[in-house]
Design an enzyme around this catalytic site. Structure first.
Site, PDB file in Angstrom:
ATOM      1  N   ASP A  30     -64.878 -35.917  -0.800  1.00 47.27           N
ATOM      2  CA  ASP A  30     -63.903 -34.991  -1.366  1.00 47.27           C
ATOM      3  C   ASP A  30     -63.297 -35.628  -2.607  1.00 47.27           C
ATOM      4  O   ASP A  30     -63.154 -36.858  -2.665  1.00 47.27           O
ATOM      5  CB  ASP A  30     -62.802 -34.673  -0.342  1.00 47.27           C
ATOM      6  CG  ASP A  30     -62.042 -33.417  -0.705  1.00 47.27           C
ATOM      7  OD1 ASP A  30     -62.377 -32.347  -0.144  1.00 47.27           O
ATOM      8  OD2 ASP A  30     -61.128 -33.476  -1.548  1.00 47.27           O
ATOM      9  N   GLU A 154     -60.739 -20.638  12.239  1.00 47.10           N
ATOM     10  CA  GLU A 154     -59.720 -21.680  12.304  1.00 47.10           C
ATOM     11  C   GLU A 154     -59.032 -21.593  13.658  1.00 47.10           C
ATOM     12  O   GLU A 154     -58.851 -20.508  14.203  1.00 47.10           O
ATOM     13  CB  GLU A 154     -58.699 -21.486  11.185  1.00 47.10           C
ATOM     14  CG  GLU A 154     -59.290 -21.841   9.856  1.00 47.10           C
ATOM     15  CD  GLU A 154     -58.270 -21.768   8.727  1.00 47.10           C
ATOM     16  OE1 GLU A 154     -57.071 -21.891   8.991  1.00 47.10           O
ATOM     17  OE2 GLU A 154     -58.714 -21.587   7.590  1.00 47.10           O
ATOM     18  N   LEU A 253     -59.828  -5.628  17.646  1.00 45.44           N
ATOM     19  CA  LEU A 253     -59.151  -4.329  17.679  1.00 45.44           C
ATOM     20  C   LEU A 253     -57.679  -4.531  18.042  1.00 45.44           C
ATOM     21  O   LEU A 253     -57.071  -3.666  18.658  1.00 45.44           O
ATOM     22  CB  LEU A 253     -59.833  -3.400  18.702  1.00 45.44           C
ATOM     23  CG  LEU A 253     -61.197  -2.837  18.287  1.00 45.44           C
ATOM     24  CD1 LEU A 253     -61.789  -1.968  19.399  1.00 45.44           C
ATOM     25  CD2 LEU A 253     -61.092  -2.010  16.993  1.00 45.44           C
ATOM     26  N   CYS A 263     -59.950 -16.489   4.440  1.00 46.72           N
ATOM     27  CA  CYS A 263     -61.281 -15.868   4.382  1.00 46.72           C
ATOM     28  C   CYS A 263     -61.260 -14.364   4.170  1.00 46.72           C
ATOM     29  O   CYS A 263     -61.778 -13.876   3.169  1.00 46.72           O
ATOM     30  CB  CYS A 263     -62.051 -16.207   5.665  1.00 46.72           C
ATOM     31  SG  CYS A 263     -62.140 -17.966   5.950  1.00 46.72           S
TER      32      CYS A 263
HETATM   33  C1  UGA Z   1     -62.693 -15.569   9.960  1.00 50.06           C
HETATM   34  C2  UGA Z   1     -63.908 -15.117  10.808  1.00 50.06           C
HETATM   35  O1  UGA Z   1     -63.458 -14.659  12.081  1.00 50.06           O
HETATM   36  C3  UGA Z   1     -64.894 -16.282  10.993  1.00 50.06           C
HETATM   37  O2  UGA Z   1     -66.041 -15.814  11.691  1.00 50.06           O
HETATM   38  C4  UGA Z   1     -65.304 -16.800   9.604  1.00 50.06           C
HETATM   39  O3  UGA Z   1     -66.167 -17.918   9.716  1.00 50.06           O
HETATM   40  C5  UGA Z   1     -64.062 -17.240   8.839  1.00 50.06           C
HETATM   41  O4  UGA Z   1     -63.166 -16.106   8.711  1.00 50.06           O
HETATM   42  C6  UGA Z   1     -64.512 -17.728   7.484  1.00 50.06           C
HETATM   43  O5  UGA Z   1     -65.051 -16.913   6.719  1.00 50.06           O
HETATM   44  O6  UGA Z   1     -64.438 -18.924   7.236  1.00 50.06           O
HETATM   45  P1  UGA Z   1     -60.458 -16.933  10.448  1.00 50.06           P
HETATM   46  O7  UGA Z   1     -60.030 -16.520   9.088  1.00 50.06           O
HETATM   47  O8  UGA Z   1     -60.300 -18.348  10.875  1.00 50.06           O
HETATM   48  O9  UGA Z   1     -62.004 -16.575  10.685  1.00 50.06           O
HETATM   49  O10 UGA Z   1     -59.588 -16.086  11.472  1.00 50.06           O
HETATM   50  P2  UGA Z   1     -59.773 -14.830  12.441  1.00 50.06           P
HETATM   51  O11 UGA Z   1     -59.587 -15.265  13.830  1.00 50.06           O
HETATM   52  O12 UGA Z   1     -60.988 -14.062  12.127  1.00 50.06           O
HETATM   53  O13 UGA Z   1     -58.483 -13.971  12.013  1.00 50.06           O
HETATM   54  C7  UGA Z   1     -58.320 -13.505  10.675  1.00 50.06           C
HETATM   55  C8  UGA Z   1     -57.081 -12.662  10.590  1.00 50.06           C
HETATM   56  O14 UGA Z   1     -57.260 -11.427  11.255  1.00 50.06           O
HETATM   57  C9  UGA Z   1     -55.814 -13.289  11.205  1.00 50.06           C
HETATM   58  O15 UGA Z   1     -54.738 -13.070  10.332  1.00 50.06           O
HETATM   59  C10 UGA Z   1     -55.646 -12.537  12.504  1.00 50.06           C
HETATM   60  O16 UGA Z   1     -54.298 -12.473  12.895  1.00 50.06           O
HETATM   61  C11 UGA Z   1     -56.165 -11.157  12.107  1.00 50.06           C
HETATM   62  N1  UGA Z   1     -56.640 -10.364  13.254  1.00 50.06           N
HETATM   63  C12 UGA Z   1     -57.710 -10.760  13.969  1.00 50.06           C
HETATM   64  C13 UGA Z   1     -56.001  -9.175  13.564  1.00 50.06           C
HETATM   65  O17 UGA Z   1     -55.007  -8.777  12.913  1.00 50.06           O
HETATM   66  N2  UGA Z   1     -56.470  -8.419  14.618  1.00 50.06           N
HETATM   67  C14 UGA Z   1     -57.537  -8.799  15.348  1.00 50.06           C
HETATM   68  O18 UGA Z   1     -57.926  -8.049  16.284  1.00 50.06           O
HETATM   69  C15 UGA Z   1     -58.179  -9.990  15.021  1.00 50.06           C
END
Ligand code: UGA
Length: 438
Positions: A30, A154, A253, A263
Site C-alpha cells: 500500500d 464488510e 428486502l 460500494c
Molecule cells: C456489498 C455487497 O453486499 C457485497 O456482495 C459486495 O462485495 C460489496 O458491496 C462490494 O462491492 O464490495 P457491503 O457494502 O459491505 O457489501 O454491505 P451490504 O451488507 O451489502 O449492505 C449495503 C447497504 O445496504 C447497507 O447500508 C445496508 O444497511 C443496506 N441494506 C442491506 C438495506 O438497507 N436493506 C437490506 O435488506 C440489506
C-alpha cells in the site's frame, strides 16, 4: 503460490490475509507508509471481525508480509491482485486514475517471468481490456489480465472471502485461468463453491450487475415501505410474503433508510453512467438512487411531523456506521441525515459502538458524542436509530423512556417490535410499518 496484492483497503487486505490463511505466500502493498507500518505490527487499519487474527497468524507463520513499494511485490509474485480504489467522479462515473497508474507501474516492474494481473477492484466493463492495452504498449513482458470480482460484505468479509457463493474468473488465457484455479483451489475445497469461468468483460459485468441488482432490491422494498406508510400495511410482512417465493428470496428486502457504504452508492452511479453511454437510458438505476435518497428524507419528515420544527430540538442518534459490524462511515446514511438535522437547527448527540472515531473525522463539529446509548438519548426530544446494531434492540425500554425528554423514537432500521413500543408508551415511527402515536 507466491501472490502480491496491490492496495490494502477492505478488499485488498482481506484478500491478502485470507490467501495467506489458506497457505499461499502473500506480499501486500500500500502507498500509505502508516498503514504498512501498522500492518507489520499486526494492526488492521479498520474494524473487521476476525481480520486481526488472520493477519497475526500470517505474519507469525511467515506467509504474509507488507511492503510500501510495488517492485518487491511483483518480484515475489506469480500473480498480483489489483485492489486499488475506484471512487466516484462528480458525474458518477468511476475514477480509474489509480487503476491506470498501477497498470503503468506494473508494466515497469515486469520481467521475463510470466505474470497474471488480477483485477479485483470493482471497475466498469472494458477496464481489463484497457489495462492490457496500456501494459502491452509499455512492455513486451508476458502477462495476462484476469477479472476476478470480489463479493465480500464488510462486517463478514473474512467469512465471505473464505466461503464464497461463487468465484468468477474472467480470462481470455487458459494459462491465466490455470493459475487462478490454483490460487483458489484451497477455497473451493473448503467451501465447495461454484467456479464460473468467463471472458473478462462478462466477469466485470457480473460484479456491477450484482451490486446494482441488490441495491435495486433494497430500493424496491423501500418503495413498498413508502406505499405502506401512505396507505397502511406492514412492509415487513409484505417482504416476508414476497421472500417466501423462491424466485424472489428473502434477502435484501429489509426496508429502512436505504443503502450506504463504499460500494452500492458508487457502483449504482457508475453502472448508471455506463447505461447512459451505451443506450442513453439509466432510468431504472436513477429511480433506485432517488428512492434511496427519499428513504433518508422520510425518516426526518417523520420526526419533524412530531416535533413541529427541528430548530433547537435535541436528537439522540443511535448508530452512525453504514451498517452494523463495521466502523465504515463511507456514504453512511447517518452523514446525510445528521447534516439535514443540523441544517434545520437541531442539536445532535450521537452514539455508535465502533464508528465514533471515524465519524468524528467526517461530521461537523457541533455534533456531540456520547459514551453509551442512554447518554445519547439523555434529555433528547427524540431518538433516531440509524444503524441496526444488535445492542440497540436489547436496550431496556423503560430506561430509554426515562432518558428521553419526550418518548419519541424514529427507527430508521425497524429494530424494535411495534407492539412492544406501543406497550412501553412510546410514540414510535418506523419505516413502512404502522406508526404508534401516544
Ligand atoms: C456489498 C455487497 O453486499 C457485497 O456482495 C459486495 O462485495 C460489496 O458491496 C462490494 O462491492 O464490495 P457491503 O457494502 O459491505 O457489501 O454491505 P451490504 O451488507 O451489502 O449492505 C449495503 C447497504 O445496504 C447497507 O447500508 C445496508 O444497511 C443496506 N441494506 C442491506 C438495506 O438497507 N436493506 C437490506 O435488506 C440489506
Amino acid at each position: 503460490m507466491n501472490i502480491g496484492v496491490a492496495g490494502l483497503g477492505h478488499v485488498g487486505l482481506v484478500t491478502a490475509a485470507c490467501l495467506a490463511e489458506v497457505g499461499h505466500h502473500v506480499v501486500g502493498m500500500d502507498v500509505s507508509t502508516e498503514r504498512v507500518q501498522d500492518l507489520r505490527r499486526g494492526k488492521a487499519p479498520f474494524f473487521e471481525p476476525g481480520l486481526d487474527l488472520l493477519i497475526g497468524r500470517g505474519l507469525r507463520e511467515g506467509r504474509l508480509r507488507f511492503e510500501e513499494r510495488l517492485p518487491p511485490v511483483v518480484e515475489h509474485s506469480d500473480a498480483v491482485f489489483i485492489c486499488v480504489g475506484t471512487p466516484s467522479l462528480p458525474n458518477g462515473e468511476a475514477d480509474l486514475s489509480q487503476v491506470e497508474g498501477l497498470a503503468v507501474e506494473l508494466a515497469g516492474c515486469l520481467d521475463d517471468r510470466y505474470r497474471v494481473l488480477i483485477e479485483k477492484s470493482t471497475v466498469p466493463v472494458t477496464t481489463g481490456g484497457r489495462m492490457f492495452r496500456t501494459i502491452a504498449r509499455l512492455t513486451e513482458c508476458r502477462c495476462d489480465i484476469v477479472s476476478n470480482p470480489e463479493f465480500l460484505r464488510e462486517g463478514s468479509a473474512v467469512h465471505d472471502a473464505l466461503n464464497p457463493d461463487r468465484i468468477v474468473i474472467g480470462s481470455a488465457s487458459p494459462e491465466a485461468t490455470t493459475v487462478m484455479r490454483e490460487i483458489y483451489a484451497p477455497v473451493v475445497e473448503r467451501s465447495g463453491c461454484v467456479v464460473l469461468e468467463t471472458d473478462v468483460a462478462t466477469a466485470e459485468l457480473i460484479k456491477h450487475a450484482s451490486n446494482a441488482f441488490l441495491a435495486t432490491k433494497i430500493s424496491f422494498i423501500n418503495y413498498i415501505a413508502e406505499v405502506c406508510d401512505a396507505v397502511g400495511g406492514d412492509v415487513e410482512i409484505v417482504a416476508r410474503g414476497m421472500g417466501l417465493d423462491q424466485r424472489i428470496a428473502p434477502d435484501f428486502l429489509r426496508a429502512g433508510i436505504g443503502y450506504g457504504g463504499s460500494c452500492f452508492p458508487k457502483d449504482v452511479g457508475a453502472f448508471a453512467a455506463i447505461g447512459e453511454q451505451v443506450s442513453g437510458d439509466s432510468a431504472l438505476l436513477r429511480a433506485v438512487q432517488d428512492i434511496n435518497r427519499r428513504a433518508m428524507r422520510r425518516l426526518i419528515e417523520k420526526v419533524r411531523s412530531e416535533l413541529w420544527y427541528l430548530k433547537d430540538k435535541r436528537i439522540g442518534v443511535l448508530g452512525l456506521a453504514f451498517k452494523p459490524g463495521t466502523d465504515d462511515m463511507r456514504d453512511a446514511p447517518s452523514l446525510t441525515i445528521i447534516a439535514s438535522l443540523l441544517e434545520e437547527g437541531a442539536e445532535v448527540v450521537a452514539y455508535d459502538p465502533v464508528a465514533m472515531p471515524a465519524a468524528k473525522e467526517l461530521l461537523p463539529e457541533q455534533v456531540r458524542f456520547a459514551g453509551d446509548p442512554l447518554e445519547a438519548l439523555h434529555d433528547a426530544h427524540a431518538a433516531m436509530i440509524l444503524t441496526e446494531w444488535p445492542q440497540f434492540a436489547e436496550l431496556d425500554l423503560a430506561e430509554m423512556k426515562n432518558a428521553l425528554r419526550l418518548p419519541i423514537v424514529a427507527d430508521g432500521r425497524n429494530v424494535f417490535d411495534v407492539g412492544r413500543m406501543r406497550d412501553a408508551g412510546f410514540t414510535y415511527l418506523s419505516m413502512g410499518r404502522p406508526a404508534v402515536e401516544q
